[in-house]
Structures are given as structure tokens and as C-alpha cells.
Design a protein around this motif. Structure first.
Motif, short mmCIF file in Angstrom:
data_model
loop_
_atom_site.label_atom_id
_atom_site.label_comp_id
_atom_site.label_asym_id
_atom_site.label_seq_id
_atom_site.Cartn_x
_atom_site.Cartn_y
_atom_site.Cartn_z
N HIS A 97 8.33 -0.02 -0.37
CA HIS A 97 7.42 -0.18 -1.53
C HIS A 97 8.18 0.45 -2.97
CE1 HIS A 97 3.60 0.21 -3.73
NE2 HIS A 97 3.83 1.29 -4.14
N GLU A 105 0.67 -1.23 -0.06
CA GLU A 105 0.09 -0.01 0.04
C GLU A 105 0.96 1.27 -0.06
OE1 GLU A 105 -3.29 0.07 -0.44
OE2 GLU A 105 -3.37 -1.94 -0.54
N ARG A 106 0.93 1.89 -1.17
CA ARG A 106 1.75 3.06 -1.16
C ARG A 106 1.47 4.24 -0.19
NH1 ARG A 106 2.83 6.22 -6.87
NH2 ARG A 106 4.29 7.96 -6.14
N ASP A 107 0.45 4.70 -0.04
CA ASP A 107 0.00 5.61 0.80
C ASP A 107 0.46 5.43 2.23
OD1 ASP A 107 -0.89 7.14 -1.33
OD2 ASP A 107 -3.10 6.56 -0.96
N GLN A 150 14.54 5.33 -4.46
CA GLN A 150 13.50 4.95 -3.51
C GLN A 150 14.07 4.84 -2.12
OE1 GLN A 150 10.27 4.04 -4.69
NE2 GLN A 150 10.63 3.94 -6.84
N ASN A 170 4.31 5.58 2.29
CA ASN A 170 4.77 6.86 2.12
C ASN A 170 4.60 7.54 3.63
OD1 ASN A 170 5.44 6.80 -0.36
ND2 ASN A 170 3.63 7.48 -1.18
#
Length: 274
Positions: free
Chosen positions: A177, A115-117, A149, A120
Motif C-alpha cells: 500500500h 485498503e490501508r487498515d 514503506q 497495516n
């Protein structure tokens, strides 16, 4: 199947030989005292007789964000709970369970965060902490500028406390990620560079990051790896570097590629878990 059995048999015989030759103390290997573990490995790890002058290293590179693990979790209001390892992380709950599992055991680990969000948010909280540092990570560090990254590298020392859990050794928990590295996107470029450079040692890392992708991609990238390795001079040693892995199916696929009939033992195959 026959070559796979030969590979396993060879590995068992080799380990038995090493154990007898160097008389490794089992208590040292399983000890939580880092100095005993280091001394035990020093008995079997020797400098190579042949000094390599041209080395090709690939394929994963990144920028590590190093921060205190417990501090990151506290600032994100993540409290100790259950302990369960996960192949892939998709939430803070998964992170808590996997981290707690490895923290209690004092075991290093690296897991893909899907899950990117959420990922982050972890990066942002870690970066805001006092003492957080960015540094080059991954074996193919020269690729970092094109594949920048940030990997939260959550470190902790011996005796670190998280709730009622105390870390028995100093180690780290890494989550990422990183779509490019997890798909081994640079494999083609790496093997093209190997062909042009003609090194006398090839170090291949990053295949463990495929765990974050579907099985059909594993097959595709491992087949490419096998096919390209057969083109390397048989006298050129190949070192395979694997980090913490949890997916047994992927591990078996990597091992079977190394002992495939089309490849056999045309190259020295070394597997190192870090």
C-alpha cells in the motif's frame, strides 16, 4: 498504430532469431526445475560489450518485510479457498484468492493493496513472526530513507504446503500500500537527476506499480515518461524493468509509448519481467 505494429513485428523477429541462434529448449523454459530455467536463460544473457560506469536507476524504492507466506496466512486465520487473480487487492479474501492462484502455479506476483487498515494489519502480523526480516527493496534503493514503506514479501520454498496445495517452485508474493510509488511521484525528480548526472545507462523501474491507480493517472505519468525520455541522448540505452503485471490495458499503454511516433526507436527499449 503503424509504429506499434512495427514494434510487435520487430519483437517477434527478434525472439525467433534468439530462439534459432541459441537453440533454447522449450522444455527448459517451461520446466519447474529452477536450474534448467537458469541454464536456459544463461544461453542468451551475456555481459554487455560496453561497460557502463555511470548508471541512473529509478524510480521505485521501499523497505521489504520478508516473512514466510504460509505462516503469515495461518496467523491471520486465512485458509485456502478459491483461486482467482485480482488486479488490486482490497480484502483478505482477495489476498487469499490471488495468493492461492500464484502459489499453486509457483508464479511470482506483486499486487497493490488498496485498503490501508487491512494492509497495516498484514504488515503487523508479518513483522511479529519469528524470522521476519526487513531489508531494502526496489531498484532505487537510495530513495528508501525518504519513502519508507513496508512491503510484505511473502516467500515460500519448493514443496511448501498450504492446505492441499503444494508449491512447485520457490518464489514470492508481494503486496503493498505504497501511495507514492504507485503514483510514480518521483518521476520528475528522477529525470531532473538524469539530466544533471548524464549517465551512460538509464534503468527505469516501477511503472508496473501504476496498476493500483486510475487509468487517467497512467496516461499522465506515461506521457511524462515518454516526453522526458526523448530528451535523453539517443546513444544512451534505456532499460525498462517491469515486475509482475495483470492489467493488459496498462501493459499495452506502456508498449505503445515505447513505439510512439514521437519517440520511435530513439533509445534501446528493453523490457524485463521479474
Amino acid at each position: 498504430m503503424l509504429s506499434y505494429k512495427i514494434f510487435i513485428t520487430f519483437l517477434i523477429i527478434f525472439l525467433a532469431y534468439v530462439y534459432k541462434k541459441y537453440q533454447i529448449n522449450e522444455d527448459d523454459i517451461s520446466s519447474t526445475d529452477p536450474s534448467k530455467v537458469i541454464n536456459a536463460w544463461h544461453k542468451i544473457i551475456k555481459d554487455p560489450e560496453h561497460k557502463f560506469t555511470k548508471v541512473a536507476v529509478g524510480i521505485n524504492a521501499c523497505v521489504d518485510l520478508i516473512a514466510d507466506a504460509v505462516s503469515v496466512l495461518k496467523v491471520m486465520s486465512v485458509e485456502p479457498g478459491g483461486q482467482q487473480d485480482h488486479d488490486i487487492l482490497s480484502s483478505l479474501e482477495d489476498l487469499q484468492e490471488s495468493f492461492h492462484h500464484h502459489f499453486a502455479a509457483g508464479a511470482a506476483a506483486e499486487r497493490y493493496f488498496s485498503e490501508r487498515d487491512v494492509f497495516n494489519a498484514i504488515v503487523q502480523h508479518a513483522a511479529d513472526l519469528y524470522g521476519a526480516q526487513f531489508s531494502i527493496g526496489g531498484n532505487a534503493a537510495l530513495m528508501t530513507q525518504k519513502m519508507a514503506q513496508s512491503f510484505p514479501d511473502l516467500k515460500y520454498g519448493v514443496g511448501a504446503r498450504w492446505g492441499d496445495t503444494v508449491a512447485p517452485v520457490a518464489t514470492r508474493f508481494i503486496t503493498s500500500h505504497d501511495v507514492a510509488n504507485s503514483k510514480a511521484s518521483s518521476l520528475e525528480y528522477f529525470f531532473k537527476a538524469v539530466s544533471d548526472y548524464q549517465p551512460d545507462l538509464v534503468v527505469l523501474s516501477g511503472l508496473h506499480m501504476l496498476e493500483g491507480q486510475p487509468a487517467n493517472l497512467w496516461q499522465e505519468r506515461l506521457k511524462l515518461t515518454r516526453d522526458r525520455l526523448t530528451l535523453i541522448d539517443q546513444q544512451t540505452p534505456v532499460h525498462l524493468e517491469l515486475a509482475s503485471m495483470i492489467n493488459e490495458e496498462l501493459m499495452r499503454m506502456i508498449a505503445s509509448q515505447a513505439s510512439d511516433d514521437d519517440v520511435g526507436f530513439c533509445f534501446p527499449f528493453i523490457c524485463d519481467f521479474c
